[in-house]
Each structure stands twice: as C-alpha cells, then as structure tokens.
Design an enzyme around this catalytic site. Sequence first.
Site, PDB file in Angstrom:
ATOM      1  N   SER A 143       0.793  -1.224   0.000  1.00  0.00           N
ATOM      2  CA  SER A 143       0.000   0.000   0.000  1.00  0.00           C
ATOM      3  C   SER A 143       0.823   1.271   0.000  1.00  0.00           C
ATOM      4  CB  SER A 143      -0.952   0.013   1.198  1.00  0.00           C
ATOM      5  OG  SER A 143      -0.230  -0.143   2.398  1.00  0.00           O
ATOM      6  N   SER A 144       1.981   1.262   0.603  1.00  0.00           N
ATOM      7  CA  SER A 144       2.717   2.521   0.751  1.00  0.00           C
ATOM      8  C   SER A 144       3.625   2.794  -0.440  1.00  0.00           C
ATOM      9  CB  SER A 144       3.549   2.507   2.035  1.00  0.00           C
ATOM     10  OG  SER A 144       4.697   1.711   1.874  1.00  0.00           O
TER      11      SER A 144
END
Length: 178
Positions: free
Chosen positions: A11-12
């Site tokens: 996600s990051s």
Amino acid sequence: MRIAAIYARVSSEQQREAKTIASQTASLIEFAKNHDLEVPKEWVFEDDGYSGATLERPALERVRDLAAEGQIQVVLAYAPDRLSRKYAYQILLIEELARNGVETLFVKAPQGSSAEDQLLVQFQGMIAEYERAQILERSRRGKRHRAQSGEVSVMSGAPYGYWSRARGWQMRCLLVTG
C-alpha cells in the site's frame, strides 16, 4: 494438480519504490511449486499501491471473478494482512472464496484446517487491523508535532509551489504574470 491464482499487495509509496511486491510474488510462486499448485502466468495479480482497508482493488476484483467463474481452486496470498487489513474483510473474502469452492492459503500462516489453525489466522487478522490503526495514529501524532514545531506546513496538502527537501519544507517562488 490444482489451479491457483496469486494475489500480492503493498500500500505505501515506500514499499512500492522498494519493490517489495516482487518479493511477495516470488515467495508465492515458490510456495505454489512446493505445494504442487499450477499458477498460469496471467493469474499472478498484484495491487501495487492499494490500501488493504478497502475491497475496491483491481487485482483483487479479478481474483474474485476467477473464483466466481470456477476457474481456480486455490488463492495464494503472502499473509492475511495482504488480503485485507480489516479483519471483517478478511473473513468476508475467505468465506466468499470458500463458497465458490476455492481454498485460501497463506505463506505466513498455519497451513492446517483445524480449529486452532483457523484461530491463529483470525488472530493475525485482528492484529493486522490493530497495527493499521496504530500506524495511522502515530502518523497523525507525528504530523501534528512537526506542525506545532513549525517544521512543516499545517495544510493538509501541499499547494502548488511547495516541494519536499531533506531539510524540511521550502516554498518555491512562483512568478505569475498576467
């Protein structure tokens, strides 16, 4: 030999830049080989840069469609938190896949189907949700502290003309002529 689909997610932006999704996928391909699972190349799905807190992810949607169409028998994910960061969503997805006759396997989780194994997977899901909440709180607290210390702009998003430098925020002078 059973047919499987691989699902990987990060996600990051930092994970994205470090290409950690590639290491997940490599582990999942190796796991499939060791468990006599066939994974067609086109059934390796990656959601690069998508939050696990939502179910709206393109690769996850394709995996769910394959399961609903009866084209796969197994879905492989690295760990329960790669499937979702919300415990309720993990259970929803695992049960949806099971209703379609699809088994969900994780590299980093118990491999059995005993009550104890299922309990451990559930604990992993609850801990992933707690960890996400902690990360959000720490990030919020850190941003607030930096803003109060005058280190960063207190604006929620940097307006045009700002950029990040190693030594803090600086404003680029914009010359607007009419």
